[in-house]
Design a protein around this motif. Structure first.
Motif, short mmCIF file in Angstrom:
data_model
loop_
_atom_site.label_atom_id
_atom_site.label_comp_id
_atom_site.label_asym_id
_atom_site.label_seq_id
_atom_site.Cartn_x
_atom_site.Cartn_y
_atom_site.Cartn_z
N ARG A 150 14.90 -4.50 8.68
CA ARG A 150 15.66 -5.76 8.60
C ARG A 150 15.22 -6.74 9.69
N ARG A 151 14.92 -6.20 10.86
CA ARG A 151 14.54 -7.07 11.99
C ARG A 151 13.10 -7.57 11.83
N PRO A 207 21.14 -9.78 4.28
CA PRO A 207 21.24 -8.60 5.12
C PRO A 207 22.03 -7.42 4.56
N GLY A 208 22.98 -7.64 3.64
CA GLY A 208 23.78 -6.50 3.19
C GLY A 208 23.12 -5.66 2.11
N GLU A 239 6.47 -3.55 -2.55
CA GLU A 239 6.03 -3.47 -1.15
C GLU A 239 6.58 -2.16 -0.61
N MET A 240 5.88 -1.54 0.32
CA MET A 240 6.37 -0.28 0.90
C MET A 240 7.05 -0.52 2.24
N ASP A 241 8.07 0.31 2.51
CA ASP A 241 8.72 0.27 3.83
C ASP A 241 7.96 1.21 4.77
N CYS A 242 6.66 1.05 4.86
CA CYS A 242 5.85 2.01 5.61
C CYS A 242 5.47 1.45 6.98
N ALA A 243 5.15 2.38 7.89
CA ALA A 243 4.45 1.98 9.11
C ALA A 243 3.03 1.60 8.69
#
Ligand SMILES: Cc1ncc(COP(=O)(O)O)c(C=O)c1O
Length: 387
Positions: free
Chosen positions: A19-20, A32-33, A41-45
């Motif tokens: 989120r940040r 934000p909720g 898209e991936m939430d990957c490092a």
């Protein structure tokens, strides 16, 4: 005994950090909720090899126009190493992204207003891109098992080419959103019926490196009889580089002259930093991609367990590839627009099934390239509105 250092998971980025730190469309659209599990898209490092290459280039001031030969060579070496697919990088054309490549090819193979066949449920942007380039979508749906229905394809090809219309078939290989991995036999049958009717096959292989253990990826052009086909691909899905644009068009042996007809200008669409990023991914990011695929394999099984355990009435097609899963929500009593209800009441953003064409009603696509914690939280939220 040698000591091994455990590596942190690639798909372990906490929700608060995402989120940040993420300002891309996936995170920006819903506020934000909401847990965003929609766009691919991936939430990957990030892949360290890509970070190093891009950071160094920007620090050097190396931010001009792209030279793309090294990118083509890296893509070819990757294809050879992963799938024993040996194509000649000199026959390829580099473009801005996969959908731009598809647009150029539809321009070559079809006439304004002419037909392009797709197999729904299929990647929603196929519809958009066909419309945007002034062509007409015709559907030849997947079978009930979510596999290519070759008889259905032959029927549609015969019908649309009867008046002499130049026609293309746009293949998602592997298939978004069902995660189907097409077999060599299916691809050979597709090539045969396409040739019989003079239909040109464009194979979008952007998810190729994301075939999960238990299945094997078959690049279309490795199948005998596909020589008139053309593949478009990039490193953008497997290394999460959608913002670093570059892609490659690879012609079959009998399509080399067709692809040469594209104006040399199209290559300038590929961004220099995109080319640097994707070259590093293909060349130095193979192990990272293999680790990612292992994590996605675990996630697909976790998602299947969570759905079976907490969402009785929903059913999931466990994908053979991609980080996208096709979820039937029609049994949950959420009305005609279950993805809309899930967004409004559970604050989880899924991709609504109808955007993927016929067969999408009552369904949603879920993007499971995220941490197991976020997956649990999302399914828990959905369960709370159907309990
Ligand atoms: C099958 C498929 N093709 C193409 C794309 C988009 O590729 P690009 O951003 O390179 O145009 C996606 C993105 O999700 C996709 O799933």
């Amino acid at each position: 005994m040698g000591e091994t250092t455990a590596q942190p998971p690639i798909l372990g980025v906490p929700l608060a950090d995402l989120r940040r730190d993420r300002t891309s469309v996936k995170w920006g659209v819903h506020g934000p909720g909401v847990i965003p599990m929609w766009i691919a898209e991936m939430d990957c490092a990030p892949c360290p090899a890509v970070v190093d290459a891009v950071s160094a280039a920007v620090a050097r001031g190396d931010t001009g126009y792209a030279l793309t030969e090294e990118y083509a060579a890296a893509a070819a070496a990757f294809a050879e190493a992963e799938w024993a697919w040996g194509f000649d990088p000199r026959t390829t054309t580099r473009v801005a992204d996969v959908l731009t490549g598809v647009t150029h090819l539809l321009g070559l193979f079809t006439d304004p207003g002419g037909p392009v066949v797709v197999s729904p449920p299929v990647y929603n942007a196929f519809y958009e891109v066909i419309e945007a380039c002034g062509r007409r979508v015709l559907e030849a749906p997947l079978g009930p098992d979510h596999r290519l229905d070759v008889e259905g394809l032959a029927e549609v090809f015969a019908r649309v080419t009867a008046d002499g219309s130049r026609t293309a078939y746009l293949l998602s290989n592997p298939h978004n959103p069902t995660g189907t991995v097409h077999t060599p036999v299916e691809l050979a049958a597709l090539a045969r019926v396409a040739d019989e009717h003079g239909v040109r096959v464009v194979s979008d292989e952007i998810h190729g490196p994301l075939v999960l253990p238990t299945s094997t990826f078959t690049p279309y052009l490795t199948v005998p009889g596909t020589e008139r086909g053309v593949t478009v691909t990039s490193a953008s899905k497997a290394w999460n580089l959608a913002g670093l644009k570059a892609a490659i068009i690879v012609p079959g042996d009998d399509a080399v002259d067709d692809v040469r007809r594209l104006h040399p200008y199209v290559t300038f669409g590929a961004s220099h930093i995109g080319v640097i990023a994707q070259t590093a991914a293909y060349r130095d990011g193979r192990d990272w991609c293999h680790r990612l695929v292992g994590e996605l394999d675990a996630n697909r099984h976790l998602l299947a367990e969570l759905v079976a355990g907490h969402l009785p009435g929903a059913s999931l097609v466990v994908p053979e590839a991609t980080y996208l899963a096709w979820l039937d929500l029609s049994g949950l009593g959420l009305g005609d627009d279950p993805a809309g209800e899930v967004l409004r009441r559970a604050r989880v953003a899924l991709s609504p099934g109808p955007i993927f064409g016929s067969g999408g009603q009552g369904h949603a696509r879920v993007n499971y390239a995220t941490s197991p914690e976020i997956l649990r939280e999302a399914v828990g939220r959905i369960a709370s509105i159907v309990a």
